[in-house]
Scaffold this active site. Structure first.
Site, PDB file in Angstrom:
ATOM      1  CB  VAL A 266     -20.760  33.914  54.144  1.00 28.92           C
ATOM      2  CG1 VAL A 266     -20.962  33.174  55.694  1.00 28.92           C
ATOM      3  CG2 VAL A 266     -19.415  34.678  53.703  1.00 28.92           C
TER       4      VAL A 266
ATOM      5  CB  ALA B  14     -17.332  48.110  43.560  1.00 30.95           C
ATOM      6  CB  SER B  15     -17.433  44.678  47.748  1.00 34.29           C
ATOM      7  OG  SER B  15     -16.732  44.642  48.786  1.00 34.29           O
ATOM      8  CE  LYS B  16     -16.831  45.534  53.621  1.00 36.91           C
ATOM      9  NZ  LYS B  16     -17.024  44.500  54.079  1.00 36.91           N
TER      10      LYS B  16
ATOM     11  CB  SER C 291     -15.228  49.901  54.597  1.00 33.25           C
ATOM     12  OG  SER C 291     -14.346  50.310  54.178  1.00 33.25           O
TER      13      SER C 291
ATOM     14  CE1 TYR D 153     -13.146  44.974  52.096  1.00 33.28           C
ATOM     15  CE2 TYR D 153     -12.553  47.982  52.182  1.00 33.28           C
ATOM     16  CZ  TYR D 153     -12.980  46.324  52.874  1.00 33.28           C
ATOM     17  OH  TYR D 153     -13.169  46.672  54.237  1.00 33.28           O
TER      18      TYR D 153
ATOM     19  CB  ILE E  70     -10.533  49.142  62.722  1.00 34.52           C
ATOM     20  CG1 ILE E  70     -11.627  50.089  62.227  1.00 34.52           C
ATOM     21  CG2 ILE E  70     -10.612  48.179  64.418  1.00 34.52           C
ATOM     22  CD1 ILE E  70     -12.034  51.230  63.714  1.00 34.52           C
TER      23      ILE E  70
END
Length: 247
Positions: free
Chosen positions: A64, A156-158, A142, A154, A187
């Protein structure tokens, strides 16, 4: 109650963990699901357990983060299933390290998979959702989007996922399209199990529920946001974290 009967859904990152549970829950709710993942072996194993006939869960191998590949796969989905009512953007990876040690490759890889992928998938469905004047998009963010040590890429992306979600909600709400995000906390998944024990224990100590969440508990919120039960919920980010984060 099969509240998604006759709905067509697409789930990315569908081979394991939260993604596999989302596919399972949407299937139970009555939807037909195109399950996308880059890992062909795990994807086929997971989807065969849920639907041995392959009639209601359709595995489709897709990276993706690659726009051309996403476009081709979504064209196949529209050709085979006719429409897409629900898009769940779940695909995500980590490449954790402190920022001063982080390489450009680690940064770009996480941004491409976690955020740029949603640009590709949303562009593939939103024009058609606008034309049919109906759509449900659920983006998995997240609690790390509020910042987390060793996860600058991570986080920054979320955080970008939340900004994208709110913007798309504003742009498309008049066309009866809702766009919402979910921010899971700690989780119990394959990804979380790779964390050092001291980091996991620290997370548990900061979680009022006193335990890790189950992927099915995220999937149940996806189910709600994918259904008409959430028709007046738009542009929200719902934390599923046992109280770890209460923004």
């Amino acid at each position: 109650m099969r509240k998604l009967l006759n709905k067509i859904a697409v789930v990315t990152g569908a081979a394991q963990g939260i993604g596999a549970k989302i596919v399972e829950r949407l299937l139970e709710d009555g939807a037909t699901v195109a399950a996308l993942d880059i890992n062909q072996d795990k994807l086929e194993q997971s989807t065969k357990l849920l639907d041995p006939t392959g009639e209601r869960v359709i595995p489709m191998v897709c990276d993706v983060s690659e726009g051309a590949e996403v476009k081709a796969v979504f064209e196949q989905i529209y050709e085979k299933l006719g429409r897409i009512d629900i898009l769940v953007n779940n695909a995500g990876i980590t490449r954790d390290t402190f920022f001063h040690k982080m390489t450009e490759v680690q940064w770009d890889t996480v941004i491409n998979v976690n955020l740029n992928s949603m640009f590709h998938t949303c562009q593939a469905v939103i024009p058609k959702m606008r034309a049919q004047e109906y759509g449900k998009i659920v983006n998995i963010s997240s609690t790390s989007s509020w910042g987390n040590m060793g996860q600058a890429n991570y986080s920054a992306s979320k955080a970008g996922v939340i900004g994208l979600t709110k913007t798309l909600a504003k742009e498309n709400g008049s066309k009866h399209i809702t766009v919402n995000a979910i921010a899971p906390g700690q989780i119990d998944t394959e990804m979380t199990n790779l964390l050092p024990e001291n980091i996991k224990m620290m997370g548990l100590l900061l979680t009022p529920a006193g335990r890790m969440g189950d992927p099915s508990e995220v999937a149940s919120v996806v189910s709600f946001l994918s259904s008409d039960d959430s028709s007046f919920v738009n542009g929200e980010c719902i934390c599923v974290s046992g109280g770890f984060l209460m923004p």
